[in-house]
Design a protein around this motif. Structure first.
Motif, PDB file in Angstrom:
ATOM      1  N   SER A   8     -43.998 -33.961  58.909  1.00  0.00           N
ATOM      2  CA  SER A   8     -44.651 -34.075  57.610  1.00  0.00           C
ATOM      3  C   SER A   8     -45.030 -35.536  57.381  1.00  0.00           C
ATOM      4  O   SER A   8     -44.598 -36.431  58.111  1.00  0.00           O
ATOM      5  N   GLU A   9     -45.830 -35.735  56.350  1.00  0.00           N
ATOM      6  CA  GLU A   9     -46.126 -37.091  55.912  1.00  0.00           C
ATOM      7  C   GLU A   9     -44.923 -37.632  55.138  1.00  0.00           C
ATOM      8  O   GLU A   9     -44.009 -36.901  54.765  1.00  0.00           O
ATOM      9  N   SER A  10     -44.944 -38.906  54.884  1.00  0.00           N
ATOM     10  CA  SER A  10     -43.828 -39.540  54.181  1.00  0.00           C
ATOM     11  C   SER A  10     -43.972 -39.329  52.673  1.00  0.00           C
ATOM     12  O   SER A  10     -45.080 -39.345  52.131  1.00  0.00           O
ATOM     13  N   MET A  11     -42.850 -39.091  51.999  1.00  0.00           N
ATOM     14  CA  MET A  11     -42.820 -38.892  50.548  1.00  0.00           C
ATOM     15  C   MET A  11     -41.815 -39.878  49.939  1.00  0.00           C
ATOM     16  O   MET A  11     -40.702 -40.038  50.454  1.00  0.00           O
ATOM     17  N   ARG A  12     -42.257 -40.565  48.849  1.00  0.00           N
ATOM     18  CA  ARG A  12     -41.372 -41.499  48.172  1.00  0.00           C
ATOM     19  C   ARG A  12     -40.257 -40.733  47.477  1.00  0.00           C
ATOM     20  O   ARG A  12     -40.476 -39.685  46.879  1.00  0.00           O
ATOM     21  N   ILE A  13     -39.028 -41.252  47.556  1.00  0.00           N
ATOM     22  CA  ILE A  13     -37.871 -40.611  46.935  1.00  0.00           C
ATOM     23  C   ILE A  13     -37.758 -41.086  45.491  1.00  0.00           C
ATOM     24  O   ILE A  13     -37.695 -42.291  45.215  1.00  0.00           O
ATOM     25  N   ASP A  14     -37.778 -40.123  44.580  1.00  0.00           N
ATOM     26  CA  ASP A  14     -37.615 -40.450  43.167  1.00  0.00           C
ATOM     27  C   ASP A  14     -36.128 -40.540  42.847  1.00  0.00           C
ATOM     28  O   ASP A  14     -35.351 -39.635  43.172  1.00  0.00           O
ATOM     29  N   THR A  15     -35.753 -41.643  42.181  1.00  0.00           N
ATOM     30  CA  THR A  15     -34.377 -41.790  41.699  1.00  0.00           C
ATOM     31  C   THR A  15     -34.313 -41.201  40.302  1.00  0.00           C
ATOM     32  O   THR A  15     -35.025 -41.627  39.391  1.00  0.00           O
ATOM     33  N   ILE A  16     -33.517 -40.179  40.128  1.00  0.00           N
ATOM     34  CA  ILE A  16     -33.487 -39.451  38.867  1.00  0.00           C
ATOM     35  C   ILE A  16     -32.881 -40.321  37.764  1.00  0.00           C
ATOM     36  O   ILE A  16     -31.794 -40.889  37.924  1.00  0.00           O
ATOM     37  N   LYS A  17     -33.622 -40.412  36.659  1.00  0.00           N
ATOM     38  CA  LYS A  17     -33.105 -41.115  35.486  1.00  0.00           C
ATOM     39  C   LYS A  17     -32.289 -40.146  34.642  1.00  0.00           C
ATOM     40  O   LYS A  17     -32.607 -38.965  34.555  1.00  0.00           O
ATOM     41  N   GLN A  18     -31.268 -40.670  34.015  1.00  0.00           N
ATOM     42  CA  GLN A  18     -30.427 -39.828  33.181  1.00  0.00           C
ATOM     43  C   GLN A  18     -31.177 -39.375  31.940  1.00  0.00           C
ATOM     44  O   GLN A  18     -31.956 -40.132  31.344  1.00  0.00           O
ATOM     45  N   PHE A  19     -30.927 -38.092  31.576  1.00  0.00           N
ATOM     46  CA  PHE A  19     -31.480 -37.594  30.321  1.00  0.00           C
ATOM     47  C   PHE A  19     -30.808 -38.363  29.169  1.00  0.00           C
ATOM     48  O   PHE A  19     -29.592 -38.612  29.205  1.00  0.00           O
ATOM     49  N   VAL A  20     -31.595 -38.698  28.171  1.00  0.00           N
ATOM     50  CA  VAL A  20     -31.061 -39.328  26.953  1.00  0.00           C
ATOM     51  C   VAL A  20     -31.341 -38.384  25.794  1.00  0.00           C
ATOM     52  O   VAL A  20     -32.513 -38.094  25.492  1.00  0.00           O
ATOM     53  N   ILE A  21     -30.298 -37.829  25.182  1.00  0.00           N
ATOM     54  CA  ILE A  21     -30.436 -36.888  24.068  1.00  0.00           C
ATOM     55  C   ILE A  21     -30.221 -37.679  22.780  1.00  0.00           C
ATOM     56  O   ILE A  21     -29.108 -38.139  22.487  1.00  0.00           O
ATOM     57  N   ALA A  22     -31.318 -37.847  22.042  1.00  0.00           N
ATOM     58  CA  ALA A  22     -31.255 -38.634  20.808  1.00  0.00           C
ATOM     59  C   ALA A  22     -31.369 -37.778  19.559  1.00  0.00           C
ATOM     60  O   ALA A  22     -31.051 -38.234  18.462  1.00  0.00           O
ATOM     61  N   LYS A  23     -31.824 -36.530  19.691  1.00  0.00           N
ATOM     62  CA  LYS A  23     -32.030 -35.713  18.505  1.00  0.00           C
ATOM     63  C   LYS A  23     -31.726 -34.267  18.854  1.00  0.00           C
ATOM     64  O   LYS A  23     -32.119 -33.779  19.912  1.00  0.00           O
ATOM     65  N   ILE A  24     -30.999 -33.594  17.948  1.00  0.00           N
ATOM     66  CA  ILE A  24     -30.674 -32.171  18.127  1.00  0.00           C
ATOM     67  C   ILE A  24     -31.117 -31.453  16.864  1.00  0.00           C
ATOM     68  O   ILE A  24     -30.763 -31.852  15.748  1.00  0.00           O
ATOM     69  N   ALA A  25     -31.907 -30.377  17.049  1.00  0.00           N
ATOM     70  CA  ALA A  25     -32.398 -29.615  15.899  1.00  0.00           C
ATOM     71  C   ALA A  25     -32.378 -28.142  16.252  1.00  0.00           C
ATOM     72  O   ALA A  25     -32.562 -27.757  17.409  1.00  0.00           O
ATOM     73  N   VAL A  26     -32.138 -27.338  15.176  1.00  0.00           N
ATOM     74  CA  VAL A  26     -32.203 -25.886  15.329  1.00  0.00           C
ATOM     75  C   VAL A  26     -33.444 -25.422  14.596  1.00  0.00           C
ATOM     76  O   VAL A  26     -33.619 -25.706  13.405  1.00  0.00           O
ATOM     77  N   VAL A  27     -34.326 -24.714  15.267  1.00  0.00           N
ATOM     78  CA  VAL A  27     -35.589 -24.265  14.690  1.00  0.00           C
ATOM     79  C   VAL A  27     -35.671 -22.752  14.841  1.00  0.00           C
ATOM     80  O   VAL A  27     -34.807 -22.110  15.442  1.00  0.00           O
ATOM     81  N   ASP A  28     -36.757 -22.211  14.332  1.00  0.00           N
ATOM     82  CA  ASP A  28     -37.012 -20.759  14.389  1.00  0.00           C
ATOM     83  C   ASP A  28     -35.879 -19.973  13.742  1.00  0.00           C
ATOM     84  O   ASP A  28     -35.387 -18.975  14.294  1.00  0.00           O
ATOM     85  N   ARG A  29     -35.442 -20.479  12.519  1.00  0.00           N
ATOM     86  CA  ARG A  29     -34.402 -19.788  11.767  1.00  0.00           C
ATOM     87  C   ARG A  29     -33.175 -19.538  12.606  1.00  0.00           C
ATOM     88  O   ARG A  29     -32.603 -18.454  12.667  1.00  0.00           O
ATOM     89  N   GLY A  30     -32.748 -20.542  13.363  1.00  0.00           N
ATOM     90  CA  GLY A  30     -31.510 -20.441  14.123  1.00  0.00           C
ATOM     91  C   GLY A  30     -31.647 -19.812  15.495  1.00  0.00           C
ATOM     92  O   GLY A  30     -30.641 -19.596  16.178  1.00  0.00           O
ATOM     93  N   ALA A  31     -32.897 -19.538  15.972  1.00  0.00           N
ATOM     94  CA  ALA A  31     -33.071 -18.866  17.262  1.00  0.00           C
ATOM     95  C   ALA A  31     -33.244 -19.845  18.405  1.00  0.00           C
ATOM     96  O   ALA A  31     -33.018 -19.488  19.569  1.00  0.00           O
ATOM     97  N   THR A  32     -33.655 -21.086  18.143  1.00  0.00           N
ATOM     98  CA  THR A  32     -33.978 -22.038  19.200  1.00  0.00           C
ATOM     99  C   THR A  32     -33.299 -23.365  18.926  1.00  0.00           C
ATOM    100  O   THR A  32     -33.321 -23.873  17.793  1.00  0.00           O
ATOM    101  N   LEU A  33     -32.737 -23.942  20.024  1.00  0.00           N
ATOM    102  CA  LEU A  33     -32.157 -25.278  19.972  1.00  0.00           C
ATOM    103  C   LEU A  33     -33.152 -26.231  20.595  1.00  0.00           C
ATOM    104  O   LEU A  33     -33.571 -26.054  21.744  1.00  0.00           O
TER     105      LEU A  33
END
Length: 872
Positions: free
Chosen positions: A537-562
């Motif tokens: 195969s051809e060469s592919m650059r390796i992505d270094t995974i960045k950590q998820f940053v959770i800054a906001k939590i909301a419940v929508v759709d009358r409690g059906a979706t986070l």
């Protein structure tokens, strides 16, 4: 007898004296009575004899006029005045011979005792008076001595018969008798007669018409000589011994080669051997000749000997093999043979200058001289050497997968490798022989396909030794480090065995499916995939995974979706929200991540965790979900005058209630948490009923009466609407959450499953918790909260069990097949260690799951809560 008186003979009326005992008959005619009486008393009564007066016989002819000794000697005489008398006698010359009366005009005389060329034949009827004489010839003794040939073949036309007693004057009456066939004979000489032959007869004799036949000679029958085969069929111009094999051969055989005839050296019933003289090249019709008989011709070829210059391969294994001999003078119409010292092998002409032969096995290392000819008698004067040595053998080829459009070096491992050539994709290349156990070939796959590598050892024919897959260079779409693994995505086959980091470091790879490969995590910056020798195969650059940053939590759709907000939020495979006992998958919606919020969690609140995000996420806010208000519910619809009253529970002002009638859509007006009103309704609007849509979802379709009056303040009692989960383990029991409306909080509630009543716990006005013990029943049962106006049903099942798991060693992404019992379609889960994933239902005895990661234990469940015993 004497008498004392004189006696006389009385002839009728005439009396004659007896003198000296003799009576002389007087003249007379006809028949009279002859008596002896006294002369002086002739009329005395005396007995007498009949006496006849006849004329002298006259002879006219005799048949046959020539008597044959082979007949009975009878001669038939034709004449007149013949009388049947005692004295009737034939005379041959002067000798009496027997006579036989036939008629007054025919007498038969017996001349069988007579000899000589002829006799004079006469007849007397009274022993005294003889007729005239006729000459009768007597033929000599008729006998045959021999016949040539005495052996009759289909080709025999005439037989010459030698003998004695042939009569020239009767040659026209001579015939040949062979079996049942009578043919005219040809009188060749006084002692030779030629007879034609009709068919294969066993005897011959000669006959004269009317004179009888000779003795018979026995003839032998034999088929014509037949040549079955000639050895050799090809001779050199110097000539040589030729053996004719066949049948019907006799003595005095000769061989005819074209116009040249030679006497046979030896002969047997089935073999004749001759020496063919030196002759010019050509094809000669050859026969076996016996006197006037010859066989059908067989073609014998005379050729100049060929020449031999070289042989390829010059080395073969101890078991032999195909070789090609170069030389000259190999005609296209002749089969060829090869002589390996004294061993003859059938060959095949390739051209006028080359032939191929199978070298025979020897079992020993040796050198033999090879010559070529068209028979063992025409082998070439020149020869070439062939060496026998232990055969070469290729036992392994690597790699077996090559990239299309570029050169790849294949390594061949084997034994006794000497002269090696490779043929790949139709192209032949000479191999570089490293030593007796290793050789290398540079090949190029032109297009992606499955093909084979063919190898020729020591110049022998090419043989297939290994299947090779030519593949296009694989396309990579991403490469990222997730935890302790590097996940490479793209399009692959199972021919991939390695990851190549930074173009130089080869490490083992694991192919999970056609789009995912994993390798150990690395600090390298690029990756390729391939086999253990080259990148595909051809060469592919390796992505270094960045950590998820959770800054906001909301419940929508009358409690059906986070809904989660923050930074570095990207979509990940198997990314999910983990609520403890339940997990729901995560999707990317704009800049947010969203997952379904289970009712039980929404009503009570609680914590969660984002899993399968690679590195652990960073939470800037506590991952807690506040308790949510009960979701709105529509019970029914009634018409009050010109309005539709939508009755339910838990309505808030933000809820959108719509009434879908025949001609229009009416927006409901908030009346109370338990009621909405759609105004300005006419009868025609309700001709097809009404559909209620709550927050964009159609929840109820029902006909509506024309009009009715109701007390608007009538209270609505509590009602059960649904239960989760709807499946309960009979073996373990379970905890059920019963959903409804208007459950009272001030008094104790009870859950009833048919006739079984257990204590319930009101969580809020819309939910009751029921703890179900182990059950002794299986099936579908009604579930109610005692005193409510509704109800629902649950299904009680046996716990599923595991009998077999395939495979038993797993990694993330592997499909695991579970065989067992009591599986339920649409409700089965697999638990890998602590990770719960839904299962794909196959049948009640089989399910399959996708492993979220490597695991050491596996359990299964029909409700996601009660799990079976684990298997390792």
């Amino acid at each position: 007898e004497k008498a004392p008186y004189r006696q006389c003979c009385v002839f009728g009326d005439h009396i004659v004296s007896i003198e000296d005992d003799i009576c002389r008959a007087p003249p007379g005619r006809g028949r009279v009575v002859l008596r002896v009486a006294p002369c002086d008393a002739p009329d005395s009564e005396q007995d007498g004899l009949s006496w006849t007066y006849v004329q002298t016989p006259i002879l006219y002819a005799v048949a046959p006029s020539v008597l044959s000794p082979s007949l009975d000697g009878s001669a038939s005489v034709i004449g007149a005045h013949f009388v049947d008398a005692v004295e009737l006698t034939c005379y041959a010359n002067s000798v009496k011979v027997p006579a036989r009366f036939v008629s007054e005009s025919e007498i038969v005389c017996d001349l069988s005792e007579e000899e000589g060329p002829s006799v004079s034949l006469s007849i007397s009827v009274n022993g005294q008076d003889r007729s005239n004489a006729l000459k009768v010839e007597i033929a000599p003794q008729f006998i045959i001595h021999d016949a040539t040939p005495s052996t009759i073949r289909p080709s025999t036309k005439f037989i010459e018969v030698r003998g004695a007693g042939f009569i020239d004057s009767r040659a026209h009456a001579l015939v040949c008798v062979t079996g049942d066939h009578v043919t005219a004979a040809r009188h060749v000489s006084a002692s030779v007669v030629r007879c034609p032959v009709v068919g294969l007869q066993t005897s011959i004799k000669l006959c004269y018409e009317g004179l009888g036949c000779s003795n018979a000679l026995a003839l032998s029958r034999k088929d014509a000589p037949v040549i079955d085969s000639v050895e050799p069929a090809v001779l050199s111009v110097e000539g040589g011994a030729v053996k004719f094999y066949g049948s019907g051969f006799m003595e005095d055989a000769s061989c005819q080669f074209g116009d040249v005839t030679v006497v046979a050296l030896t002969h047997e019933d089935d073999l004749v051997e001759c020496v063919m003289p030196a002759m010019a090249p050509g094809a000669y019709a050859s026969r076996v000749v016996f006197e006037d008989v010859s066989s059908s011709p067989e073609t014998l070829r005379v050729v100049a000997k060929p020449a031999v210059a070289s042989i390829k391969p010059a080395i073969v294994g101890l078991t032999g093999g195909m070789v090609t001999v170069q030389g000259g003078a190999f005609p296209a119409d002749l089969e060829v043979v090869c002589a390996f010292d004294g061993t003859i092998s059938q060959g095949r002409r390739l051209s006028s200058t080359s032939v191929s032969c199978a070298a025979p096995p020897t079992g020993l290392a040796d050198t033999v001289q090879v010559r070529v000819g068209f028979s063992p008698h025409t082998l070439s004067a020149t020869s070439t050497s062939l060496n026998y040595a232990p055969a070469g053998r290729v036992v392994d080829v690597a790699p077996t997968v090559v990239a299309s459009g570029q050169a790849t070096e294949l390594t061949l491992i084997g034994t006794n490798l000497r002269d090696v050539a490779c043929r790949f994709d139709g192209v032949v290349v000479e191999a570089q022989v490293i030593d007796a156990n290793e050789a290398r070939c540079a090949v190029t796959g032109r297009t992606a396909k499955a093909t084979v590598l063919e190898v020729s050892l020591d110049g022998a024919l090419y043989e297939e030794v290994e299947s090779i897959s030519v593949v296009d260079r694989f396309a990579l779409s991403s490469a990222e480090v997730l935890g302790d693994e590097l996940v490479v995505r793209g399009s692959f086959t199972d021919s991939i065995t390695s990851c190549i980091f930074d173009g130089r470091d080869f490490v083992d790879a694991t192919v999970h499916n056609a789009s995912t490969i994993t390798c150990p995590a690395t600090t390298a910056t690029s990756v390729q995939v391939g086999n253990r020798r080259e990148a595909l195969s051809e060469s592919m650059r390796i992505d270094t995974i960045k950590q998820f940053v959770i800054a906001k939590i909301a419940v929508v759709d009358r409690g059906a979706t986070l809904r989660l907000g923050g930074a570095n939020l990207v979509e990940r495979e198997h990314l999910a929200c983990d609520f403890g006992a339940l997990q729901t998958s995560v999707t990317k919606q704009g800049s947010h991540l969203e997952c379904a919020l289970p009712d039980a969690v929404a009503q009570k609140g609680g914590g969660f965790e984002l899993i399968n995000a690679g590195r652990p996420p960073i939470y800037l806010v506590e991952p807690l979900i506040p308790k949510q208000a009960p979701r709105p519910t529509v019970f029914d619809v009634v018409r009050v005058d010109a309005s539709l009253r939508v009755r339910g529970a838990n309505f808030i002002r933000e809820d959108v209630v719509e009434c879908l009638v025949r001609h229009t859509t009416l927006i409901g007006t908030h009346v109370s948490p338990r009621e909405r009103a759609c105004l300005d309704v006419v009868d025609d609007d309700l001709s097809e009923g009404v559909t209620i849509r709550l927050n964009g979802v159609e929840v109820l379709t029902t006909p509506v009466a024309s009009s009715e009056s109701i007390e608007e303040d009538t209270p609505i009692g509590f009602r059960t609407l649904s239960v989760r989960p709807s499946l309960v383990s009979a073996d373990q029991g379970g905890i059920l959450t019963v959903a409804g409306v208007n459950y009272p909080l001030e008094r104790k509630l009870f859950c009833r499953i048919d006739d079984l009543v257990v204590e319930g716990e009101a969580l809020n006005t819309t939910a009751v918790l029921c703890r179900i013990p182990q059950l002794d029943r299986i099936g579908t049962f009604n579930l109610t909260i005692e005193g409510d106006a509704g109800g629902t049903s649950i299904r009680v099942l046996r716990d599923p069990s595991i009998a077999q798991v395939t495979p038993t060693a797993i990694a993330r992404g592997d499909v695991v097949r579970v065989e067992g019992a009591n599986f339920v379609e649409g409700a089965t889960f697999c638990k890998f260690d602590s990770h719960i994933v839904p299962a794909a239902f196959v049948n009640t005895r089989s399910i399959s799951c996708v492993a979220p990661s490597s695991a050491s234990t596996l359990r299964v469940s029909n409700d996601g809560r009660a799990f079976s015993s684990h298997v390792n």
